[in-house]
Design a protein around this motif. Sequence first.
Motif, PDB file in Angstrom:
ATOM      1  N   VAL A   5      44.328  46.473  38.347  1.00  0.00           N
ATOM      2  CA  VAL A   5      43.515  46.145  39.413  1.00  0.00           C
ATOM      3  C   VAL A   5      43.625  47.014  40.841  1.00  0.00           C
ATOM      4  O   VAL A   5      44.624  46.787  41.500  1.00  0.00           O
ATOM      5  N   GLY A   7      41.189  48.869  44.025  1.00  0.00           N
ATOM      6  CA  GLY A   7      40.212  48.643  44.944  1.00  0.00           C
ATOM      7  C   GLY A   7      40.780  48.645  46.585  1.00  0.00           C
ATOM      8  O   GLY A   7      41.977  48.823  46.645  1.00  0.00           O
ATOM      9  N   LYS A  13      41.310  41.955  45.723  1.00  0.00           N
ATOM     10  CA  LYS A  13      42.038  42.411  44.444  1.00  0.00           C
ATOM     11  C   LYS A  13      43.342  41.775  44.440  1.00  0.00           C
ATOM     12  O   LYS A  13      43.732  41.533  43.130  1.00  0.00           O
ATOM     13  N   ASP A 110      48.424  45.396  41.103  1.00  0.00           N
ATOM     14  CA  ASP A 110      47.072  46.088  41.809  1.00  0.00           C
ATOM     15  C   ASP A 110      47.619  46.908  42.878  1.00  0.00           C
ATOM     16  O   ASP A 110      48.737  46.864  43.276  1.00  0.00           O
ATOM     17  N   VAL A 128      37.872  46.343  42.362  1.00  0.00           N
ATOM     18  CA  VAL A 128      37.294  45.372  43.091  1.00  0.00           C
ATOM     19  C   VAL A 128      36.678  46.057  44.353  1.00  0.00           C
ATOM     20  O   VAL A 128      37.387  46.714  45.099  1.00  0.00           O
TER      21      VAL A 128
END
Length: 210
Positions: A5, A7, A13, A110, A128
Amino acid sequence: MIVAVDGPTASGKGTIAKALAAHFGLPHLDTGLLYRAVGRQCALNGGNPDDPFDALTACAFPDSLVADPELRSEASGGLASRVSVHPEVRQALFRRQRQFATQPGGAVLDGRDIGTVIAPEAEVKLFVIASVEARAQRRFAEMREGGRDVSLDAIAADLAARDERDRSRKEAPLVAAPDAFLLDTSELDREAAIAKAIALVEGRVGKTAR
Ligand code: DC
């Protein structure tokens, strides 16, 4: 399965990654915290975060620092963004992230470069995003709730500067992997963003995948 993930700051995120980990029963690593720990340790050492040697020295931070609430501050975020431009720092943190990603059973990570550098083989990659305005509003609300006196304009300016630094650095810049799903949370509340992320993962690997 590995779920990446990525971003920018305050895109949602972290919330999404945590929720995905809980939903699919996977361990979760917020890799931004590692860079924040390096930035904070560098400041504690009296070092200069823009100096590669000082930043690399700070990579030897004690594990306990990762739990320090000060890491969540805007100041630590700014320091993290500065130390993260050094290839030496990214290299020093690589193994730890890679080991977490490749543990048996899988994981959710993330960050900024999970789908491109840390785990390019991830089964699912989400990138994201949200408008600077939406992200600044979220940060503003969070900080006001925490009793901090902040200005929306200052937060928006800081986010834009951090985005620019993360996107333009030579090593592992913030960029979506070509096979990542783009998830724009500008118009979504927390629950809707999480539901959409779960649907994207299930669409890719099925409902029971672990
Ligand atoms: O996600 P965050 O706001 O906690 O990240 C803080 C900074 O750390 C961010 O500005 C860039 C850096 N970072 C990075 O370069 N690579 C990652 N995988 C995670 C964070």
